[in-house]
Write an enzyme that holds these catalytic residues in place. Structure first.
Site, mmCIF file in Angstrom:
data_model
loop_
_atom_site.group_PDB
_atom_site.id
_atom_site.type_symbol
_atom_site.label_atom_id
_atom_site.label_comp_id
_atom_site.label_asym_id
_atom_site.label_seq_id
_atom_site.Cartn_x
_atom_site.Cartn_y
_atom_site.Cartn_z
ATOM 1 N N CYS A 85 45.235 38.459 52.695
ATOM 2 C CA CYS A 85 44.995 38.079 51.301
ATOM 3 C C CYS A 85 43.520 37.834 51.015
ATOM 4 O O CYS A 85 43.135 37.665 49.849
ATOM 5 C CB CYS A 85 45.790 36.829 50.950
ATOM 6 S SG CYS A 85 47.555 36.984 51.262
ATOM 7 N N SER A 209 52.707 31.888 43.679
ATOM 8 C CA SER A 209 52.087 32.936 42.868
ATOM 9 C C SER A 209 52.991 34.159 42.819
ATOM 10 O O SER A 209 53.806 34.384 43.722
ATOM 11 C CB SER A 209 50.721 33.311 43.450
ATOM 12 O OG SER A 209 50.840 33.678 44.816
ATOM 13 N N HIS A 335 48.466 37.293 41.702
ATOM 14 C CA HIS A 335 47.914 37.415 43.055
ATOM 15 C C HIS A 335 48.194 38.801 43.641
ATOM 16 O O HIS A 335 49.013 38.946 44.548
ATOM 17 C CB HIS A 335 48.524 36.318 43.932
ATOM 18 C CG HIS A 335 48.027 36.274 45.328
ATOM 19 N ND1 HIS A 335 46.787 36.732 45.720
ATOM 20 C CD2 HIS A 335 48.629 35.792 46.471
ATOM 21 C CE1 HIS A 335 46.636 36.556 47.014
ATOM 22 N NE2 HIS A 335 47.746 35.991 47.498
#
Length: 388
Positions: A85, A209, A335
């Site tokens: 991420c 998210s 996200h």
């Protein structure tokens, strides 16, 4: 090391459209950033693309070369950067180092992820590859279950209640309402948060998210190039730092202390020669509300067990002393994992150039931007400074 400036930024709306191939979405962000900078494609020396899952979800690797081709940058150095991420932030760090070290005078950084074209279980399995496969993934752990572990441990140690996490989600959603590029442009309140369903005890729907698609890009340039542009450069990258910790929670001495967050933050602040009290906004990695809490505490902005007070007291709001998620954050802007770090940097750039519109943080001069891979395993931090 040379000074490095952000001279242009572009982004696509975060969406769940289940359409638009990576090459077109990434190209849109890159061309928007170049247009914003007023820089011709011929001046770009390299393109660095942050992405986590295209190979797994779309059977497409080599996004660097692919987007360079479609964005009119054919022939340049072009690489894909993966750090789970934190891929977007990592790509930005590589771009920063390329300009600071003199390898290139102009670099484009692009973050990109497409997740909604496959089923949820496939995405969940792909995301889990950022965990320790032998110690966590093979046992069926997902990032939802791992964050639930962290949240349970935090609640047990500090006596935190579910409602203590609500203000983080409430603040993010409030800020997303006025961000035209955000996915979840809808306010929520504490009652709505508490009424949302449990997805993995004690994590609720509004703690997490969303799965989504998006791309964001920045143009980085040396001082010499920035001085030639029609629009004066207004944002300098004052610091870029990264740190790591064990991927598996079980291999950390204290899972509630994000050591890579602490180290990355400290290195960035030291490089920028600034104190925490000078930071005007903090774009942190709020993939889950528990990550917001642990980040604020591990980065030194709150004592252990006290971060929720910052949100409850309104200190993280746009008019607070440490605004966070100023355009909705990961929680409400969305996200798209490989793109998130670039969205964060684009948003901080907008704040420092006074282009935040209804989301503008007043008199913002210094921004801390932090992108996290995994449950705190790879952490990339940047300090951006407004220049006259």
């Amino acid at each position: 090391m040379r000074d490095v400036y952000i001279v242009g930024a572009g982004q696509t709306p975060v969406s769940r459209e289940n359409g638009g191939l990576d090459r077109y979405r990434g190209t849109a962000a890159v061309t928007a950033a170049l247009a914003d900078a007023g820089i011709e494609a011929e001046r770009v020396g390299a393109l660095y693309v942050g992405n986590m899952m295209s190979g797994m979800l779309a059977n497409q690797q080599q996004l660097g070369g692919l987007i360079a081709d479609y964005a009119g940058l054919r022939g340049i150095e072009a690489l894909t950067v993966e750090a789970a991420c934190a891929s977007g932030g990592a790509a930005a760090r590589i771009g920063y180092l390329a300009v600071a070290g003199g390898a290139h005078d102009v670099v484009v950084v692009c973050g990109l992820e497409r997740m909604t074209h496959v089923d949820k279980d496939t995405v969940t399995r792909a995301l889990a590859t950022a965990a320790d496969q032998e110690l966590e993934g093979a046992g069926g752990e997902s990032f939802l279950s791992l964050n639930a572990q962290l949240m349970r441990a935090y609640m047990s140690r500090y006596g935190a209640r579910a409602e203590d996490f609500a203000p983080f989600a409430v603040t993010a959603h409030r800020n997303a309402v006025t961000n035209p590029n955000a996915l979840l442009r809808k306010e929520i309140d504490v009652d709505g948060y508490l009424a949302s369903r449990l997805v993995s005890e004690p994590v609720r729907l509004f703690d997490a998210s969303p799965i989504c698609d998006g791309s964001a890009a920045l143009v980085l340039a040396s001082a010499e190039v920035a001085a030639t542009l029609a629009r004066p450069a207004r944002v300098r990258i004052a610091a870029s730092a990264a740190a790591t910790a064990p991927l598996a929670l079980a291999r950390r001495s204290d899972p509630l202390e994000l050591s890579a967050v602490a180290a990355s933050t400290e290195r960035a602040l030291e490089q920028a020669n600034v104190d925490r009290s000078e930071i005007d906004l903090f774009e942190l990695h709020d993939a889950y509300t528990i990550m917001s809490v642990l980040t604020l505490e591990s980065a030194g902005f709150a004592a252990p067990g006290t971060a929720s007070r910052l949100a409850a007291e309104g200190r993280l709001a746009l008019d607070g002393d440490l605004p966070f998620a100023t355009f909705g954050g990961l929680k409400a802007r969305g996200h798209p994992v490989g793109a998130t770090g670039c969205y964060q940097l684009v948003e901080a750039y907008l704040q420092l150039t006074g282009a935040g519109g209804a989301n503008q943080v007043r008199d913002a001069e210094l921004a801390l931007v932090q992108n996290i891979g995994g449950t705190g395993a790879t952490v990339v931090s940047h300090v951006l400074r407004r220049v006259a």
